[in-house]
Design a protein around this motif. Structure first.
Motif, PDB file in Angstrom:
ATOM      1  N   ALA A 125     -26.176  83.554  67.384  1.00 15.47           N
ATOM      2  CA  ALA A 125     -27.320  84.290  67.936  1.00 15.47           C
ATOM      3  C   ALA A 125     -27.110  85.806  67.900  1.00 15.47           C
ATOM      4  CB  ALA A 125     -27.595  83.836  69.359  1.00 15.47           C
ATOM      5  N   GLY A 126     -25.876  86.242  67.595  1.00 20.43           N
ATOM      6  CA  GLY A 126     -25.614  87.672  67.451  1.00 20.43           C
ATOM      7  C   GLY A 126     -24.951  88.335  68.638  1.00 20.43           C
ATOM      8  N   ILE A 127     -24.302  87.542  69.501  1.00 20.23           N
ATOM      9  CA  ILE A 127     -23.698  88.098  70.705  1.00 20.23           C
ATOM     10  C   ILE A 127     -22.531  89.029  70.383  1.00 20.23           C
ATOM     11  CG2 ILE A 127     -21.939  86.344  71.187  1.00 20.23           C
ATOM     12  CD1 ILE A 127     -24.473  87.795  73.722  1.00 20.23           C
ATOM     13  N   LEU A 128     -21.938  88.898  69.186  1.00 19.29           N
ATOM     14  CA  LEU A 128     -20.798  89.742  68.821  1.00 19.29           C
ATOM     15  C   LEU A 128     -21.194  91.201  68.596  1.00 19.29           C
ATOM     16  CD1 LEU A 128     -18.717  87.451  66.421  1.00 19.29           C
ATOM     17  CD2 LEU A 128     -18.326  87.947  68.832  1.00 19.29           C
ATOM     18  N   GLU A 129     -22.487  91.468  68.540  1.00 15.05           N
ATOM     19  CA  GLU A 129     -22.953  92.856  68.434  1.00 15.05           C
ATOM     20  C   GLU A 129     -22.743  93.620  69.742  1.00 15.05           C
ATOM     21  OE1 GLU A 129     -27.038  92.699  67.415  1.00 15.05           O
ATOM     22  OE2 GLU A 129     -26.740  91.456  65.637  1.00 15.05           O
ATOM     23  N   TRP A 130     -22.563  92.895  70.837  1.00 14.93           N
ATOM     24  CA  TRP A 130     -22.515  93.498  72.169  1.00 14.93           C
ATOM     25  C   TRP A 130     -21.566  94.692  72.263  1.00 14.93           C
ATOM     26  CZ3 TRP A 130     -23.645  90.351  77.107  1.00 14.93           C
ATOM     27  CH2 TRP A 130     -23.524  91.162  78.241  1.00 14.93           C
ATOM     28  N   PRO A 131     -20.252  94.534  71.974  1.00 12.41           N
ATOM     29  CA  PRO A 131     -19.332  95.665  72.184  1.00 12.41           C
ATOM     30  C   PRO A 131     -19.668  96.891  71.344  1.00 12.41           C
ATOM     31  CG  PRO A 131     -18.262  93.871  70.999  1.00 12.41           C
ATOM     32  CD  PRO A 131     -19.556  93.331  71.498  1.00 12.41           C
ATOM     33  N   TYR A 132     -20.266  96.698  70.186  1.00  5.85           N
ATOM     34  CA  TYR A 132     -20.628  97.830  69.332  1.00  5.85           C
ATOM     35  C   TYR A 132     -21.832  98.591  69.891  1.00  5.85           C
ATOM     36  CZ  TYR A 132     -17.616  95.344  66.070  1.00  5.85           C
ATOM     37  OH  TYR A 132     -16.542  94.703  65.487  1.00  5.85           O
ATOM     38  N   LEU A 133     -22.715  97.875  70.564  1.00  5.12           N
ATOM     39  CA  LEU A 133     -23.928  98.499  71.095  1.00  5.12           C
ATOM     40  C   LEU A 133     -23.760  99.009  72.519  1.00  5.12           C
ATOM     41  CD1 LEU A 133     -26.566  95.916  69.798  1.00  5.12           C
ATOM     42  CD2 LEU A 133     -26.158  98.215  68.902  1.00  5.12           C
TER      43      LEU A 133
ATOM     44  N   PHE B  80     -34.052  72.998  70.613  1.00  5.03           N
ATOM     45  CA  PHE B  80     -34.427  72.565  71.964  1.00  5.03           C
ATOM     46  C   PHE B  80     -33.210  72.443  72.868  1.00  5.03           C
ATOM     47  CE2 PHE B  80     -35.400  69.313  75.153  1.00  5.03           C
ATOM     48  CZ  PHE B  80     -36.538  69.869  75.721  1.00  5.03           C
ATOM     49  N   ARG B  81     -33.241  73.196  73.995  1.00 10.33           N
ATOM     50  CA  ARG B  81     -32.190  73.112  75.011  1.00 10.33           C
ATOM     51  C   ARG B  81     -32.748  72.601  76.330  1.00 10.33           C
ATOM     52  NH1 ARG B  81     -27.503  74.211  72.067  1.00 10.33           N
ATOM     53  NH2 ARG B  81     -27.971  75.856  70.573  1.00 10.33           N
ATOM     54  N   GLY B  82     -34.068  72.434  76.375  1.00 12.81           N
ATOM     55  CA  GLY B  82     -34.776  72.090  77.590  1.00 12.81           C
ATOM     56  C   GLY B  82     -36.105  72.829  77.566  1.00 12.81           C
TER      57      GLY B  82
ATOM     58  N   PHE C 121     -31.651  89.820  76.572  1.00 14.18           N
ATOM     59  CA  PHE C 121     -32.585  88.716  76.721  1.00 14.18           C
ATOM     60  C   PHE C 121     -33.132  88.242  75.376  1.00 14.18           C
ATOM     61  CE2 PHE C 121     -32.772  90.169  81.180  1.00 14.18           C
ATOM     62  CZ  PHE C 121     -32.495  88.957  81.791  1.00 14.18           C
ATOM     63  N   SER C 122     -33.238  89.141  74.414  1.00  9.96           N
ATOM     64  CA  SER C 122     -33.676  88.703  73.087  1.00  9.96           C
ATOM     65  C   SER C 122     -32.665  87.740  72.482  1.00  9.96           C
ATOM     66  CB  SER C 122     -33.903  89.905  72.165  1.00  9.96           C
ATOM     67  OG  SER C 122     -32.686  90.505  71.781  1.00  9.96           O
ATOM     68  N   LYS C 123     -31.366  88.002  72.710  1.00  9.40           N
ATOM     69  CA  LYS C 123     -30.326  87.104  72.200  1.00  9.40           C
ATOM     70  C   LYS C 123     -30.360  85.766  72.939  1.00  9.40           C
ATOM     71  CE  LYS C 123     -28.893  90.138  69.296  1.00  9.40           C
ATOM     72  NZ  LYS C 123     -29.296  89.966  67.883  1.00  9.40           N
ATOM     73  N   ARG C 124     -30.522  85.825  74.247  1.00  6.74           N
ATOM     74  CA  ARG C 124     -30.591  84.591  75.023  1.00  6.74           C
ATOM     75  C   ARG C 124     -31.791  83.742  74.603  1.00  6.74           C
ATOM     76  NH1 ARG C 124     -29.365  86.184  81.334  1.00  6.74           N
ATOM     77  NH2 ARG C 124     -27.099  86.452  81.157  1.00  6.74           N
ATOM     78  N   LEU C 125     -32.907  84.403  74.425  1.00  6.32           N
ATOM     79  CA  LEU C 125     -34.120  83.686  74.029  1.00  6.32           C
ATOM     80  C   LEU C 125     -33.962  83.032  72.669  1.00  6.32           C
ATOM     81  CD1 LEU C 125     -36.660  86.333  75.293  1.00  6.32           C
ATOM     82  CD2 LEU C 125     -36.629  83.939  76.029  1.00  6.32           C
ATOM     83  N   ARG C 126     -33.366  83.766  71.732  1.00  6.26           N
ATOM     84  CA  ARG C 126     -33.165  83.183  70.404  1.00  6.26           C
ATOM     85  C   ARG C 126     -32.251  81.959  70.500  1.00  6.26           C
ATOM     86  NH1 ARG C 126     -35.034  84.853  66.072  1.00  6.26           N
ATOM     87  NH2 ARG C 126     -35.537  86.883  66.968  1.00  6.26           N
ATOM     88  N   LEU C 127     -31.274  82.047  71.370  1.00  3.78           N
ATOM     89  CA  LEU C 127     -30.336  80.943  71.579  1.00  3.78           C
ATOM     90  C   LEU C 127     -31.051  79.709  72.136  1.00  3.78           C
ATOM     91  CD1 LEU C 127     -27.228  80.523  71.408  1.00  3.78           C
ATOM     92  CD2 LEU C 127     -27.115  81.207  73.801  1.00  3.78           C
ATOM     93  N   LEU C 128     -31.998  79.929  73.051  1.00  2.00           N
ATOM     94  CA  LEU C 128     -32.660  78.815  73.723  1.00  2.00           C
ATOM     95  C   LEU C 128     -33.885  78.288  72.988  1.00  2.00           C
ATOM     96  CD1 LEU C 128     -32.482  80.063  77.429  1.00  2.00           C
ATOM     97  CD2 LEU C 128     -30.960  78.451  76.268  1.00  2.00           C
TER      98      LEU C 128
ATOM     99  N   PRO D 212     -25.693  75.710  75.223  1.00  4.70           N
ATOM    100  CA  PRO D 212     -25.187  76.403  74.034  1.00  4.70           C
ATOM    101  C   PRO D 212     -23.663  76.499  74.038  1.00  4.70           C
ATOM    102  CG  PRO D 212     -27.002  77.612  75.039  1.00  4.70           C
ATOM    103  CD  PRO D 212     -26.625  76.537  76.009  1.00  4.70           C
ATOM    104  N   THR D 213     -23.087  76.441  72.853  1.00  3.85           N
ATOM    105  CA  THR D 213     -21.638  76.580  72.695  1.00  3.85           C
ATOM    106  C   THR D 213     -21.306  78.022  72.296  1.00  3.85           C
ATOM    107  OG1 THR D 213     -21.710  76.041  70.335  1.00  3.85           O
ATOM    108  CG2 THR D 213     -21.539  74.192  71.905  1.00  3.85           C
ATOM    109  N   ILE D 214     -20.019  78.323  72.247  1.00  2.93           N
ATOM    110  CA  ILE D 214     -19.579  79.645  71.793  1.00  2.93           C
ATOM    111  C   ILE D 214     -20.075  79.899  70.370  1.00  2.93           C
ATOM    112  CG2 ILE D 214     -17.579  81.044  71.171  1.00  2.93           C
ATOM    113  CD1 ILE D 214     -17.998  80.876  74.151  1.00  2.93           C
ATOM    114  N   GLY D 215     -20.018  78.862  69.537  1.00  2.00           N
ATOM    115  CA  GLY D 215     -20.505  78.995  68.169  1.00  2.00           C
ATOM    116  C   GLY D 215     -21.982  79.349  68.125  1.00  2.00           C
ATOM    117  N   ASP D 216     -22.763  78.736  69.016  1.00  2.00           N
ATOM    118  CA  ASP D 216     -24.192  79.041  69.088  1.00  2.00           C
ATOM    119  C   ASP D 216     -24.406  80.505  69.469  1.00  2.00           C
ATOM    120  OD1 ASP D 216     -24.982  76.397  68.522  1.00  2.00           O
ATOM    121  OD2 ASP D 216     -24.771  75.832  70.627  1.00  2.00           O
ATOM    122  N   MET D 217     -23.605  80.992  70.414  1.00  2.00           N
ATOM    123  CA  MET D 217     -23.731  82.371  70.874  1.00  2.00           C
ATOM    124  C   MET D 217     -23.395  83.362  69.757  1.00  2.00           C
ATOM    125  SD  MET D 217     -22.075  82.100  74.679  1.00  2.00           S
ATOM    126  CE  MET D 217     -22.624  80.837  75.846  1.00  2.00           C
ATOM    127  N   ILE D 218     -22.375  83.040  68.995  1.00  2.00           N
ATOM    128  CA  ILE D 218     -21.988  83.904  67.877  1.00  2.00           C
ATOM    129  C   ILE D 218     -23.099  83.938  66.839  1.00  2.00           C
ATOM    130  CG2 ILE D 218     -20.391  84.126  65.936  1.00  2.00           C
ATOM    131  CD1 ILE D 218     -18.200  83.046  67.808  1.00  2.00           C
TER     132      ILE D 218
END
Length: 213
Positions: free
Chosen positions: A100-108, A63-65, A52-59, A92-98
């Motif tokens: 925001a740090g979503i690529l940390e997921w598999p390592y964590l 401004f996304r809404g 949720f911290s990653k999602r929040l940073r993304l949003l 958000p796009t894939i680039g936005d997600m990257i």
């Protein structure tokens, strides 16, 4: 109590507090239990807070809404509820997600949990596309502190979002994994469209038509 409720826009400074709120609220959500599959409750809670911290940073970074926080006038630092609406045109796009740090997921949390999350997300959103539903935005991350549920806090949050100038009168959809939420959203003119059975849990899609049609 209701007369003390206030609402404001969330900012990046709220991310830690909101991550803790969402971790608590979604701890028993069957979709997240399926995704992470941790028997250790502490690890499961930490994974939710991280997600949720990653999602929040993304949003909240741009401004996304509208994204709102409900609090008590007498305790302004205590978050009672929070949630937002993501506009279709600003998703958000894939680039936005990257970024925001979503690529940390598999390592964590492991690649398997990331794969399960991608599969579930794809299944849910593909169903909306195939149904032909046309909507302007989607309610997301609606959460009310467990000790504040049933007191009108959630209703105050939803009304604050729907009356925001950026989405007021527009067609809005949502998805929920709790059947008990259906009657709550129907109070705000959301209609149940369909129910999906996915990986041991149910998910309902609802929509509220545009007032301009």
């Amino acid at each position: 109590f209701m007369s003390n409720l206030c609402c404001r826009d969330a900012t990046c400074e709220d991310i830690d507090a909101l991550s803790s709120l969402y971790g608590e609220v979604f701890m028993d959500n069957k979709a997240y239990i399926h995704v992470f599959q941790f028997s250790d409750s502490t690890k499961h809670l930490n994974s939710l807070k991280w997600l949720f911290s990653k999602r929040l940073r993304l949003l909240l970074t741009s401004f996304r809404g509208p994204f709102k926080i409900v609090y008590d006038f007498n305790e302004p630092t205590k978050v009672l509820a929070s949630g937002g609406c993501v506009l279709n045109s600003l998703k958000p796009t894939i680039g936005d997600m990257i970024q925001a740090g979503i690529l940390e997921w598999p390592y964590l949390w492991g690649f398997a949990s990331l794969w399960r999350a991608l599969v579930v997300d794809n299944e849910l959103h593909n169903k909306i596309k195939l149904s032909g539903i046309v909507y302007d935005g989607e309610l997301t991350m609606i959460g009310v502190r467990p000790d504040q549920q049933g007191k009108g806090v959630g209703s105050f949050l939803i009304l604050s979002l729907l009356n925001d100038s950026s989405i007021k009168g527009k067609s809005i959809c949502l998805q929920t994994q709790k059947e008990i939420n259906l009657s709550f959203y129907k109070k705000f003119e959301f209609t149940e469209l369909y129910r999906d059975e996915l990986h041991g849990f149910s998910s309902w899609t609802m929509a509220r038509p545009s007032l301009f049609n």
